[in-house]
Design an enzyme around this catalytic site. Structure first.
Site, PDB file in Angstrom:
ATOM      1  N   LYS A   8     -44.801   0.281   9.432  1.00 57.17           N
ATOM      2  CA  LYS A   8     -44.144   0.264  10.733  1.00 57.17           C
ATOM      3  C   LYS A   8     -45.192   0.000  11.798  1.00 57.17           C
ATOM      4  O   LYS A   8     -46.198   0.695  11.890  1.00 57.17           O
ATOM      5  CB  LYS A   8     -43.444   1.600  10.986  1.00 57.17           C
ATOM      6  CG  LYS A   8     -42.783   1.666  12.351  1.00 57.17           C
ATOM      7  CD  LYS A   8     -41.974   2.918  12.529  1.00 57.17           C
ATOM      8  CE  LYS A   8     -41.397   2.986  13.929  1.00 57.17           C
ATOM      9  NZ  LYS A   8     -40.607   4.206  14.136  1.00 57.17           N
ATOM     10  N   LYS A  18     -47.756   4.423  20.882  1.00 61.29           N
ATOM     11  CA  LYS A  18     -47.754   5.016  19.540  1.00 61.29           C
ATOM     12  C   LYS A  18     -48.836   4.418  18.650  1.00 61.29           C
ATOM     13  O   LYS A  18     -48.721   4.436  17.427  1.00 61.29           O
ATOM     14  CB  LYS A  18     -46.357   4.868  18.920  1.00 61.29           C
ATOM     15  CG  LYS A  18     -45.244   5.512  19.767  1.00 61.29           C
ATOM     16  CD  LYS A  18     -43.901   5.590  19.032  1.00 61.29           C
ATOM     17  CE  LYS A  18     -42.867   6.335  19.882  1.00 61.29           C
ATOM     18  NZ  LYS A  18     -41.590   6.520  19.161  1.00 61.29           N
ATOM     19  N   GLU A  71     -50.571   0.942   3.039  1.00 56.93           N
ATOM     20  CA  GLU A  71     -49.544   1.910   3.439  1.00 56.93           C
ATOM     21  C   GLU A  71     -48.439   1.998   2.385  1.00 56.93           C
ATOM     22  O   GLU A  71     -48.008   3.090   2.007  1.00 56.93           O
ATOM     23  CB  GLU A  71     -48.919   1.511   4.792  1.00 56.93           C
ATOM     24  CG  GLU A  71     -49.764   1.828   6.009  1.00 56.93           C
ATOM     25  CD  GLU A  71     -49.728   3.317   6.376  1.00 56.93           C
ATOM     26  OE1 GLU A  71     -49.076   4.112   5.678  1.00 56.93           O
ATOM     27  OE2 GLU A  71     -50.389   3.670   7.367  1.00 56.93           O
ATOM     28  N   LYS A  75     -41.110  -2.962   9.292  1.00 53.01           N
ATOM     29  CA  LYS A  75     -40.450  -2.885  10.591  1.00 53.01           C
ATOM     30  C   LYS A  75     -41.434  -3.189  11.698  1.00 53.01           C
ATOM     31  O   LYS A  75     -42.514  -2.619  11.677  1.00 53.01           O
ATOM     32  CB  LYS A  75     -39.902  -1.465  10.742  1.00 53.01           C
ATOM     33  CG  LYS A  75     -39.243  -1.175  12.050  1.00 53.01           C
ATOM     34  CD  LYS A  75     -38.918   0.290  12.108  1.00 53.01           C
ATOM     35  CE  LYS A  75     -38.329   0.573  13.482  1.00 53.01           C
ATOM     36  NZ  LYS A  75     -38.118   1.969  13.704  1.00 53.01           N
ATOM     37  N   SER A  89     -34.091  -3.346  17.332  1.00 52.14           N
ATOM     38  CA  SER A  89     -33.269  -3.508  18.534  1.00 52.14           C
ATOM     39  C   SER A  89     -33.673  -4.716  19.375  1.00 52.14           C
ATOM     40  O   SER A  89     -32.809  -5.464  19.838  1.00 52.14           O
ATOM     41  CB  SER A  89     -33.350  -2.235  19.374  1.00 52.14           C
ATOM     42  OG  SER A  89     -34.693  -1.919  19.689  1.00 52.14           O
TER      43      SER A  89
HETATM   44  C1  PBG Z   1     -38.794   6.212  16.081  1.00 50.86           C
HETATM   45  C2  PBG Z   1     -38.008   5.007  15.722  1.00 50.86           C
HETATM   46  C3  PBG Z   1     -38.036   3.820  16.430  1.00 50.86           C
HETATM   47  C4  PBG Z   1     -37.147   2.960  15.829  1.00 50.86           C
HETATM   48  C5  PBG Z   1     -36.588   3.631  14.747  1.00 50.86           C
HETATM   49  N1  PBG Z   1     -37.140   4.896  14.690  1.00 50.86           N
HETATM   50  C6  PBG Z   1     -38.739   3.454  17.671  1.00 50.86           C
HETATM   51  C7  PBG Z   1     -40.126   3.853  17.888  1.00 50.86           C
HETATM   52  O1  PBG Z   1     -40.922   3.953  16.946  1.00 50.86           O
HETATM   53  O2  PBG Z   1     -40.445   4.087  19.044  1.00 50.86           O
HETATM   54  C8  PBG Z   1     -36.878   1.574  16.339  1.00 50.86           C
HETATM   55  C9  PBG Z   1     -35.648   0.898  15.873  1.00 50.86           C
HETATM   56  C10 PBG Z   1     -35.245  -0.258  16.707  1.00 50.86           C
HETATM   57  O3  PBG Z   1     -35.965  -0.711  17.634  1.00 50.86           O
HETATM   58  O4  PBG Z   1     -34.154  -0.767  16.438  1.00 50.86           O
HETATM   59  N2  PBG Z   1     -38.949   7.180  15.127  1.00 50.86           N
END
Ligand code: PBG
Length: 345
Positions: free
Chosen positions: A213, A236, A252, A267, A293
């Site tokens: 991620k 983050k 990972e 992701k 998203s």
């Molecule tokens: C956080 C989390 C995120 C998403 C899923 N779980 C965002 C982040 O890491 O700030 C993002 C999913 C998306 O953008 O559709 N635990």
């Protein structure tokens, strides 16, 4: 002699010698033939539908930055789960918008057995058993600072965050979650979750690891949806991966698989198809991609401007994940794609 800038006449070209019969366009001439040689197929079985939860009854609250996506109260989430089952979507993934008054430094609401996610798991399981329920394990919807882990001073502390999330995961399993999906990127959390679940007898509860991620700008609309863009201080990058790194993703994934992950995920999705491909090739484990998203909203925004065709862009983006090697895709397009696929391609 042809002048420069003027194409040669067809007679002047010796196409027979040039091509020696190798015309790759031949199988593309008819639909039946294109179907016959198609290498990958998108099916409803490939789709996982992420759903946002909010407090209340009968509530469907539009997420402004995600066209057509609503935050759903628990009763509405149960209806959505039944809809997913009717469409043949194998699984849904739950993400809560926690009321701001319940967010604190210690992410205590994450450990409330009556929180939105647990309540939704119970309601969904009562409504249907034909859809798998995946829950997000991370602390960002519960912390006042919007980070996925607990903070001591400026640091997001790894091991206490993992300990907190093992309890969170047990509560999800108790509430009926089928798959625990840690999205926090703390080190060692998959192993800790597996150990904790097994110790409580949840040996059949699966783990889908957000293994690779990235610290991505494509999460913006999601953070609106769960309300963490308002709370998040800083970024983050001390736990999510650097977008420039590919080999590190394999390290990972290797760790998460060794620690007991049943499925791994990459992701965001579309900007990281090379990573999806490498992970699938290297590990041969169930590999998922999250079309996040920002990807969803970009596709919608371009279509809303009349610059692209929404449905075709949607289907093309989803089949690309399959071609890259993904076994499935988490996508906000899941219900629309399922309906489209049911009509035939
Ligand atoms: C956080 C989390 C995120 C998403 C899923 N779980 C965002 C982040 O890491 O700030 C993002 C999913 C998306 O953008 O559709 N635990």
């Amino acid at each position: 002699m042809t002048k420069i800038g003027t194409p040669p006449s067809v007679d002047e070209l010796d196409m027979a010698t040039i091509l020696q019969g190798r015309r790759l366009r031949r199988p593309r001439q008819a639909d039946w033939s294109r179907r016959l040689v198609r290498e990958t197929r998108l099916s409803v079985d490939d789709l996982i539908w992420p759903i946002f939860l909010v407090d209340g009854q009968g509530v469907r609250q539009p997420v402004e930055s995600m066209p057509g996506v609503d935050r759903l109260s628990v009763d509405e989430a149960a209806i959505a789960a039944k809809h997913a089952a009717d469409l043949g979507i194998p699984a849904i993934a739950l993400f809560p918008y926690t009321d701001p008054s319940l967010r604190d430094e210690g992410a205590t609401e994450a450990l409330n057995p009556g929180n939105l996610v647990c309540a939704a798991c119970r309601a969904i399981k009562e409504a249907t058993t034909d859809v798998g329920v995946i829950t997000d394990v991370a602390l960002d919807p519960y912390t006042s600072h919007g980070q996925d882990g607990l903070m001591v001073g400026d640091e997001i502390v790894n091991d206490p965050s993992v300990a907190h999330m093992t309890v969170q995961a047990i509560l999800h399993a108790e509430a009926g979650a089928d798959v625990i999906a840690p999205s926090d990127m703390m080190d060692g959390r998959v192993g800790a979750l597996r150990q904790a679940l097994d110790a409580k007898g949840y040996t059949n509860t699966q783990i889908m690891a957000y293994a690779a991620k990235y610290a991505s700008a494509f999460y913006g609309p999601f953070r609106d949806a769960v309300g963490s863009s308002a709370t998040l201080k800083g970024d983050k990058r001390t736990y999510q991966m650097d977008p420039a790194n590919g080999d590190e993703a394999l390290r990972e994934v290797a760790l998460d698989v060794a620690e007991g992950a049943d499925m791994v995920m990459v992701k965001p999705g579309m900007p990281y198809l090379d990573v999806v491909h490498r992970v699938k090739q290297s590990f041969s484990v169930p590999t998922f991609a999250y079309q996040v998203s920002g990807e969803f909203s970009m596709i919608h925004a371009a279509a809303a401007n009349g610059w692209t065709d929404l449905e075709r862009t949607m289907l093309e983006s989803l089949v690309a994940f399959k071609r890259a090697g993904a076994d499935g895709i988490l996508t906000y397009f899941a219900p629309a794609a399922a309906e489209r696929l049911a009509r035939g391609t």
